[in-house]
Motif scaffolding. Sequence first.
Motif, PDB file in Angstrom:
ATOM      1  N   SER A 109       0.809  -1.215   0.000  1.00 26.77           N
ATOM      2  CA  SER A 109       0.000   0.000   0.000  1.00 26.77           C
ATOM      3  C   SER A 109       0.846   1.271   0.000  1.00 26.77           C
ATOM      4  O   SER A 109       0.302   2.370  -0.071  1.00 26.77           O
ATOM      5  N   SER A 163       3.520   4.226  -1.266  1.00 29.84           N
ATOM      6  CA  SER A 163       3.889   4.880  -2.516  1.00 29.84           C
ATOM      7  C   SER A 163       5.321   4.491  -2.887  1.00 29.84           C
ATOM      8  O   SER A 163       6.069   3.934  -2.074  1.00 29.84           O
ATOM      9  N   VAL A 164       5.709   4.809  -4.128  1.00 30.50           N
ATOM     10  CA  VAL A 164       7.070   4.510  -4.589  1.00 30.50           C
ATOM     11  C   VAL A 164       8.094   5.196  -3.695  1.00 30.50           C
ATOM     12  O   VAL A 164       9.100   4.596  -3.294  1.00 30.50           O
ATOM     13  N   GLN A 188       7.768   6.174  -0.564  1.00 26.05           N
ATOM     14  CA  GLN A 188       7.812   5.553   0.765  1.00 26.05           C
ATOM     15  C   GLN A 188       8.600   4.245   0.747  1.00 26.05           C
ATOM     16  O   GLN A 188       9.322   3.933   1.690  1.00 26.05           O
ATOM     17  N   ARG A 189       8.484   3.493  -0.329  1.00 22.76           N
ATOM     18  CA  ARG A 189       9.229   2.231  -0.419  1.00 22.76           C
ATOM     19  C   ARG A 189      10.735   2.492  -0.449  1.00 22.76           C
ATOM     20  O   ARG A 189      11.513   1.761   0.164  1.00 22.76           O
ATOM     21  N   GLY A 223       3.733  14.027  -3.686  1.00 21.98           N
ATOM     22  CA  GLY A 223       2.608  13.719  -2.820  1.00 21.98           C
ATOM     23  C   GLY A 223       1.550  14.793  -2.772  1.00 21.98           C
ATOM     24  O   GLY A 223       0.702  14.777  -1.885  1.00 21.98           O
ATOM     25  N   ARG A 265       0.373  12.590  -9.199  1.00 26.88           N
ATOM     26  CA  ARG A 265       0.141  11.241  -9.712  1.00 26.88           C
ATOM     27  C   ARG A 265      -1.355  10.981  -9.884  1.00 26.88           C
ATOM     28  O   ARG A 265      -1.780  10.380 -10.881  1.00 26.88           O
ATOM     29  N   ASP A 317       6.339   3.814 -11.748  1.00 31.75           N
ATOM     30  CA  ASP A 317       6.843   2.513 -11.282  1.00 31.75           C
ATOM     31  C   ASP A 317       6.742   1.526 -12.432  1.00 31.75           C
ATOM     32  O   ASP A 317       5.765   0.804 -12.578  1.00 31.75           O
ATOM     33  N   ALA A 356      -4.925   5.422  -0.684  1.00 36.08           N
ATOM     34  CA  ALA A 356      -4.259   6.145  -1.758  1.00 36.08           C
ATOM     35  C   ALA A 356      -4.525   7.629  -1.699  1.00 36.08           C
ATOM     36  O   ALA A 356      -3.744   8.438  -2.190  1.00 36.08           O
ATOM     37  N   ASP A 395      -1.799   9.259   0.007  1.00 36.00           N
ATOM     38  CA  ASP A 395      -0.523   9.192  -0.677  1.00 36.00           C
ATOM     39  C   ASP A 395      -0.534   9.949  -1.990  1.00 36.00           C
ATOM     40  O   ASP A 395       0.472  10.047  -2.666  1.00 36.00           O
ATOM     41  N   ALA A 396      -1.710  10.441  -2.387  1.00 36.18           N
ATOM     42  CA  ALA A 396      -1.831  11.025  -3.728  1.00 36.18           C
ATOM     43  C   ALA A 396      -0.972  12.247  -3.894  1.00 36.18           C
ATOM     44  O   ALA A 396      -0.701  12.967  -2.989  1.00 36.18           O
TER      45      ALA A 396
END
Length: 853
Positions: free
Chosen positions: A163, A165-166, A168-169, A312, A316, A354, A849, A852-853
């Motif tokens: 769940s 975002s890119v 955050q990963r 953020g 996106r 991604d 989302a 995170d948007a």
Amino acid sequence: MTRSADVTNETTTSPPTAPTTALAAPPTLSLRGITKHFDAVAALTDVTFDVLPGEVHALLGENGAGKSTLMNIASGATAPDAGTIVLDGEPVGHLTPAAAQALGIAIVHQHPALLPDLTVAENMRVAVRPEHLRRRDSNLARAMRSLLADVHFAGHLEDRVSSLSVAQRHLLELAKAFAAQPRLLILDEPTAPLSRDSVELLFDAVRKLAADGTAVVYITHRLLEVRQIADRVTVLRDGRVRGTAPVGEISDDELLALIVGRMLEATFPPKRPSANDQGPVLRVDGLSGRGFDDVSFSARKGEIVGVAGIVGNGQRALLRALAGLDRSTGTVNVEGASLSRKALLEKAAYMPADRLTEGLMVDLNVRENAALTALDQFTTGPFVSRRREIEAVERELSELAVKAPSLESSVSSLSGGNQQKVVMSRALLSDPALLVADEPTQGVDVGARAEIYRILREVSARGVPVVMASSDAIELEGLCDRVIVMSRGQAVATLEGDDVTEGKIVHAAVSATTHMSEQPRGRSLGSSRFARFIEGDYAPVLVLAAVMIALGAYVWSQNDRYFSDFNITSVMFACAALGFISLGQTFALLLGGIDLSVGPLAGFLVVVASFFVLDGKSTAVWALGFVAMLGCAIGVGLLNGSLIRFARFTPVAATLVTYIALGGLAFTLRDAPDGYIATSVTDRISTKVGPVPVAFVVFVLFALGLELWLRRARAGLRVRAVGSAEESARRVGVPLNRTALFGYVGASLLTFFGAVVLLAQLGVGDPGQGTGYTLTSITAVVLGGTSLLGGRGTFIGTLMGAGLSVQVLNATTFLSLNQEWQYIFQGLLIVAAALIYSQVRRSASRGDAVGDA
């Protein structure tokens, strides 16, 4: 600078030279004469590379130059064909990811080595040694929160990684690396998805590590970052070292010449001349959706529209709405025609940021990935013309200068830049009415970036509107004709012409005072906790409990004997037999496999017992019978695991082999039911406490103990890690073969306990019994919420799933229904469970989302 004089035709390499201030320090890492081939392609040829303690050493080169391969060798993920790895003056033999971690080597991969089905906390526990966490704080949860705070990770320890975002990963990947306080830290494109503020925070952390003596390798495509962070720089091209120098002693032009083998006159193609007399080809009016509100802009033919803002702030979400991927209100008008969401899905081409998760089908080849959305153009009747498909794909890939061994090569074998070009080729082959690109040059080298800029400009010149988002303000300045700056989901500025400058873009983003509107507000703390629970593994347990209570109440209302002691004993005893076998099946499914052999194994073990556990035999013979059953179970588990891991059978094929073999062996030993089990043994196994069988109590205790092991023990987390993402698990040091063997042996051992209960139920060695437990065990596990794809599930859910399966069969008897209703009810339950679980989790993910948007 140590490099050849002719940058166009270099054939030799020179040994790297160190900064004069650090000449006396021996290298932390020394790679000597490293050579690596993939099939016939030379990825690295005789590469020598040193990193000194306390220095940040930048590693540059085009995509496919060998940078990531070299660092994969340094971190144990890839074995070299030739060469030597020396760490602190000591040669290192066979280096694996686990051994590299033990030696103090940490790597942040360009594509994070994360396990999507596990939570943030579980990912850290799998990848980071407990002693490293305890150095920060004796409480592991506090230690993890502290590490995440250091990289400004905005999330919760119990968030599931899928769940995130890119960005955050990537921050989570950084936190994992920093936790080890490594002696060597390798950063592979760490800033690609990060905002400007996050990049500065990362650089501060890297400088602090270097000041403490950590050697840092920094792979990047951004020359500005090299100037900001690096002490030395090495350039690779075509798998060879082209030169090494202190950063202050080489110009950008010289670096670019070494990277691409030629001088680059200009990075950005010329912009379209202003033509105010032309009407817009794209008009967006009042577009609103989850994460953004009331966005309007237009574009004339030949213009590229950029979307900017701190990561953020709705960029996106806006692009996904323009591509028709998410719901929105407002209008999108292209060439005078208003396009609905359905029309946008058909006519707009979307390039996601991604590329691995959203942009590519990694199991398909290059041709299939490129042609997928344009197949209608190559069809003759119901069939696709392979010739026309190949011609179109070859033409498009040639225009984009894609480097691939062949069209039939796996797309996963390409470099990041070439993968991005394949995504772009698919977008262009679909002949879109609108091209939407999210971070189109993320993780792409200088040469490939220039090619992508050229193609985007040519597409816009043909009259196709191009809308792109980028976190690089310089890129937006150089490429875009107008830029929409977003903050908190709203367009706070529209810059055109000479106003499109890096300074004005950044100023508009950081000086905005807007607030998120009510429509796309982020999730509250309460809804966040609820969403995490719904997305988690325990929500199905509550659903099953509610269904069991409702079903029990209904059957009792129809037949008051339903809760009699006799029926309770029968249901619980049957549940214990199925439950143990289902717990074993859970092991296999958590690994991302399946075990079709559990049913025949249970029946075969009962047949084995029927030769030993008989009236008139001694206790020692009885014990020998149970030992024989146990030995057979372990042997079957090892056979299944070995066929899958070493013989490379698929789990279905491997366990189908043992399914057939065990059935044959059972009938070979007993061609008909025979060998009656000693009644004293069956009575002991059937012991009750009131109406509750002891076997059922043991089953429940096993399920609870296994659940605790699955969540708390490192071995349990490793089982889930292998099922969630095998390659990522390997890169973080999980022993794949050992874990898989352990899982399949565990499945067979639990089947052994199920066979012991089944032995008491049957009372005779019947070769025809047991096979039905394969499908019913899968039913119970799926009902419990365990994913057929691996990585997520619970033993508690399996306990409840087994209970519901037995309850349904029992209820049909009390309701005087035909046997076919048993199968109808089971089928309906599985379909309903799959639909409910997937829909609820999807809704929770969409809610998340927003934030995170």
